[in-house]
Design an enzyme around this catalytic site. Structure first.
Site, PDB file in Angstrom:
ATOM      1  N   HIS A   1       0.828  -1.214   0.000  1.00  0.00           N
ATOM      2  CA  HIS A   1       0.000   0.000   0.000  1.00  0.00           C
ATOM      3  C   HIS A   1       0.857   1.256   0.000  1.00  0.00           C
ATOM      4  O   HIS A   1       2.052   1.213   0.290  1.00  0.00           O
ATOM      5  CB  HIS A   1      -0.925   0.014   1.224  1.00  0.00           C
TER       6      HIS A   1
ATOM      7  N   LYS B   1      -0.876   5.080   4.637  1.00  0.00           N
ATOM      8  CA  LYS B   1      -1.855   4.188   5.270  1.00  0.00           C
ATOM      9  C   LYS B   1      -1.540   4.041   6.765  1.00  0.00           C
ATOM     10  O   LYS B   1      -0.392   3.817   7.148  1.00  0.00           O
ATOM     11  CB  LYS B   1      -1.830   2.822   4.574  1.00  0.00           C
TER      12      LYS B   1
HETATM   13  N1  LIG Z   1     -12.978  -0.659   1.881  1.00  0.00           N
HETATM   14  C1  LIG Z   1     -12.252  -0.159   0.887  1.00  0.00           C
HETATM   15  O1  LIG Z   1     -12.437  -0.508  -0.292  1.00  0.00           O
HETATM   16  C2  LIG Z   1     -11.205   0.874   1.194  1.00  0.00           C
HETATM   17  C3  LIG Z   1     -10.511   1.496   0.158  1.00  0.00           C
HETATM   18  C4  LIG Z   1      -9.598   2.483   0.491  1.00  0.00           C
HETATM   19  C5  LIG Z   1      -9.416   2.836   1.823  1.00  0.00           C
HETATM   20  N2  LIG Z   1     -10.104   2.179   2.790  1.00  0.00           N
HETATM   21  C6  LIG Z   1     -10.025   2.550   4.194  1.00  0.00           C
HETATM   22  O2  LIG Z   1     -10.769   3.756   4.372  1.00  0.00           O
HETATM   23  C7  LIG Z   1     -10.191   4.521   5.420  1.00  0.00           C
HETATM   24  C8  LIG Z   1      -9.885   5.916   4.891  1.00  0.00           C
HETATM   25  O3  LIG Z   1      -8.862   5.832   3.925  1.00  0.00           O
HETATM   26  P1  LIG Z   1      -8.294   7.158   3.233  1.00  0.00           P
HETATM   27  O4  LIG Z   1      -7.106   6.733   2.441  1.00  0.00           O
HETATM   28  O5  LIG Z   1      -9.395   7.897   2.572  1.00  0.00           O
HETATM   29  O6  LIG Z   1      -7.795   7.963   4.517  1.00  0.00           O
HETATM   30  P2  LIG Z   1      -7.627   9.550   4.692  1.00  0.00           P
HETATM   31  O7  LIG Z   1      -6.755   9.722   5.895  1.00  0.00           O
HETATM   32  O8  LIG Z   1      -7.212  10.169   3.412  1.00  0.00           O
HETATM   33  O9  LIG Z   1      -9.103  10.062   5.026  1.00  0.00           O
HETATM   34  C9  LIG Z   1      -9.747   9.940   6.257  1.00  0.00           C
HETATM   35  C10 LIG Z   1     -10.561  11.199   6.451  1.00  0.00           C
HETATM   36  O10 LIG Z   1     -11.395  11.037   7.592  1.00  0.00           O
HETATM   37  C11 LIG Z   1     -11.431  12.291   8.251  1.00  0.00           C
HETATM   38  N3  LIG Z   1     -11.911  12.137   9.621  1.00  0.00           N
HETATM   39  C12 LIG Z   1     -11.202  11.835  10.737  1.00  0.00           C
HETATM   40  N4  LIG Z   1     -12.026  11.805  11.801  1.00  0.00           N
HETATM   41  C13 LIG Z   1     -13.266  12.097  11.346  1.00  0.00           C
HETATM   42  C14 LIG Z   1     -14.539  12.195  11.961  1.00  0.00           C
HETATM   43  N5  LIG Z   1     -14.697  11.999  13.281  1.00  0.00           N
HETATM   44  N6  LIG Z   1     -15.608  12.478  11.179  1.00  0.00           N
HETATM   45  C15 LIG Z   1     -15.479  12.681   9.860  1.00  0.00           C
HETATM   46  N7  LIG Z   1     -14.287  12.605   9.223  1.00  0.00           N
HETATM   47  C16 LIG Z   1     -13.203  12.295   9.954  1.00  0.00           C
HETATM   48  C17 LIG Z   1     -10.005  12.797   8.134  1.00  0.00           C
HETATM   49  O11 LIG Z   1      -9.922  14.188   8.406  1.00  0.00           O
HETATM   50  C18 LIG Z   1      -9.708  12.453   6.695  1.00  0.00           C
HETATM   51  O12 LIG Z   1     -10.095  13.503   5.814  1.00  0.00           O
HETATM   52  C19 LIG Z   1      -8.989   3.732   5.915  1.00  0.00           C
HETATM   53  O13 LIG Z   1      -9.370   2.921   7.007  1.00  0.00           O
HETATM   54  C20 LIG Z   1      -8.650   2.854   4.716  1.00  0.00           C
HETATM   55  O14 LIG Z   1      -7.967   1.683   5.061  1.00  0.00           O
HETATM   56  C21 LIG Z   1     -10.988   1.202   2.502  1.00  0.00           C
HETATM   57  O1  LIG Z   2      -5.677   2.757   0.988  1.00  0.00           O
HETATM   58  C1  LIG Z   2      -6.103   2.089   1.946  1.00  0.00           C
HETATM   59  O2  LIG Z   2      -5.924   2.412   3.130  1.00  0.00           O
HETATM   60  C2  LIG Z   2      -6.856   0.856   1.650  1.00  0.00           C
HETATM   61  N1  LIG Z   2      -7.425   0.241   2.652  1.00  0.00           N
HETATM   62  C3  LIG Z   2      -8.187  -0.953   2.576  1.00  0.00           C
HETATM   63  C4  LIG Z   2      -7.513  -2.057   3.348  1.00  0.00           C
HETATM   64  O3  LIG Z   2      -6.911  -1.791   4.395  1.00  0.00           O
HETATM   65  O4  LIG Z   2      -7.611  -3.212   2.938  1.00  0.00           O
HETATM   66  C5  LIG Z   2      -8.526  -1.354   1.166  1.00  0.00           C
HETATM   67  C6  LIG Z   2      -7.454  -1.069   0.199  1.00  0.00           C
HETATM   68  C7  LIG Z   2      -7.005   0.379   0.271  1.00  0.00           C
END
Ligand SMILES: NC(=O)c1ccc[n+]([C@@H]2O[C@H](COP(=O)([O-])OP(=O)(O)OC[C@H]3O[C@@H](n4cnc5c(N)ncnc54)[C@H](O)[C@@H]3O)[C@@H](O)[C@H]2O)c1
Ligand SMILES: O=C(O)C1=N[C@H](C(=O)O)CCC1
Length: 257
Positions: free
Chosen positions: A144, A148
Site C-alpha cells: 500500500h 496508510k
Molecule cells: N474498503 C475499501 O475498499 C477501502 C478502500 C480504500 C481505503 N479504505 C479505508 O478507508 C479509510 C480511509 O482511507 P483514506 O485513504 O481515505 O484515509 P484519509 O486519511 O485520506 O481520510 C480519512 C478522512 O477522515 C477524516 N476524519 C477523521 N475523523 C473524522 C470524523 N470523526 N468524522 C469525519 N471525518 C473524519 C479525516 O480528516 C480524513 O479527511 C482507511 O481505514 C482505509 O484503510 C478502505
Molecule cells: O488505501 C487504503 O488504506 C486501503 N485500505 C483498505 C484495506 O486496508 O484493505 C482497502 C485497500 C485500500
C-alpha cells in the site's frame, strides 16, 4: 424512511447520501462518484470537526474515516436510522459484535462493512478462499501507499481469516516453517495462523498477492488497485443495496451474487 424502488429512483427521488471523511483520499472520490450518479444526491459531505447532525437527512451514510472514529460514527448512524456503508478498516470480531448489538435495537437499519470495495479484490478473496484447502503453504503479501495508518490492511486480514477458516474446515494444520532464528517481523504478522507481510512504498495504491504452495507447484493470486476509482462501483452498489438489507452485511460478496 424514504420509499424507493430497486434503482433508487422512487417516488421520493434520488437516494440521499452523506459522506463521512469527505476530505480524505477516499471521501473525495466517493463525493465525486455520488454526485455523478444519476440516482443519488449528495446531501452532506462531512469531515473531522463538522457537525454530524447534517447527515441526519441522509438515507445512507458512507464512512471512509479512520479506525479510531468509525465506531462512534456507526453508532450515531444506527441510532439516527441512517443506513451505513463502511469502508473504514479496523473491524475485529468484537467490533462487529458491537455493531450487531446496536442493530438489534434498530432492526430496520442496514449496515454494509466491506474491507475492500474493488470488485477484483472481492473476487481475489473468493479465489483465495477456494484455493486454500488445496495447498499446504500460504502467505499474503499486501502493498500500500505509505500514508496508510493500519498494517496489515483490512483486506489482508479478512483474506487471512477466510483462508484460515477454509484450511481448518479441510483439516489442514499449520503451514510448514522451520524458522528457528528470526529478526522480529521477518516472517510477517500471524493472522489466524496465516503469515501476512505488509509493504509500504510511494507510488503504490492498494495491491495484494496470495501465494500458495504445495509439492512441485505454486499458485499466485494477485489484485492491483492502481486508482481509487476502482472502489467506486462497489461503493455505489452497496449504497443502492443497503436500504433493502436490514442488519449487518460483511463484505461485498452477497451483493455481487
Ligand atoms: N474498503 C475499501 O475498499 C477501502 C478502500 C480504500 C481505503 N479504505 C479505508 O478507508 C479509510 C480511509 O482511507 P483514506 O485513504 O481515505 O484515509 P484519509 O486519511 O485520506 O481520510 C480519512 C478522512 O477522515 C477524516 N476524519 C477523521 N475523523 C473524522 C470524523 N470523526 N468524522 C469525519 N471525518 C473524519 C479525516 O480528516 C480524513 O479527511 C482507511 O481505514 C482505509 O484503510 C478502505
Ligand atoms: O488505501 C487504503 O488504506 C486501503 N485500505 C483498505 C484495506 O486496508 O484493505 C482497502 C485497500 C485500500
Amino acid at each position: 424512511m424514504a420509499v424507493t424502488d430497486e434503482q433508487g429512483k422512487g417516488p421520493q427521488g434520488p437516494i440521499r447520501v452523506a459522506v463521512l471523511g469527505a476530505r480524505g483520499r477516499m471521501g473525495v472520490e466517493v463525493c465525486r462518484a455520488v454526485e455523478e450518479a444519476a440516482d443519488m444526491e449528495l446531501v452532506a459531505a462531512l469531515d473531522q470537526g463538522d457537525d454530524r447532525s447534517a447527515a441526519a437527512g441522509a438515507e445512507v451514510a458512507v464512512d471512509f474515516t479512520t479506525p479510531d472514529v468509525v465506531l462512534d460514527n456507526l453508532r450515531w448512524c444506527v441510532e439516527a436510522g441512517v443506513h451505513a456503508v463502511v469502508g473504514t478498516t479496523g473491524f475485529t470480531g468484537r467490533r462487529l459484535d458491537q455493531v450487531r448489538d446496536w442493530l438489534a435495537a434498530r432492526p430496520e437499519v442496514g449496515v454494509v462493512i466491506a474491507p475492500n470495495f474493488g470488485i477484483g479484490a472481492v473476487l481475489m478473496m473468493q479465489f483465495a478462499e477456494r484455493a486454500a484447502r488445496h495447498f499446504e503453504s500460504v502467505e499474503i503479501i499486501e502493498q500500500h501507499h505509505p500514508r496508510k495508518l493500519d498494517a496489515p490492511s483490512g483486506t489482508a486480514t479478512h483474506t487471512a481469516r477466510r483462508i484460515a477458516q477454509a484450511r481448518a474446515e479441510a483439516g489442514l494444520g499449520p503451514a510448514p516453517d522451520a524458522t528457528k532464528d528470526e529478526v522480529p517481523g521477518a516472517r510477517g504478522a500471524d493472522v489466524d495462523g496465516v503469515r501476512v507481510h505488509a509493504v509500504r512504498a510511494t507510488g503504490l495504491v492498494a495491491h495484494q498477492e496470495v501465494l500458495f504452495g504445495t509439492a512441485g507447484e505454486t499458485l499466485t493470486i494477485r489484485h492491483d488497485s492502481y486508482d481509487r476509482a476502482s472502489f467506486m462501483p462497489g461503493v455505489l452498489l452497496a449504497v443502492r443495496a443497503v436500504r433493502t438489507r436490514p442488519g449487518l452485511t460483511i463484505g461485498l460478496d452477497p451483493l455481487l451474487d
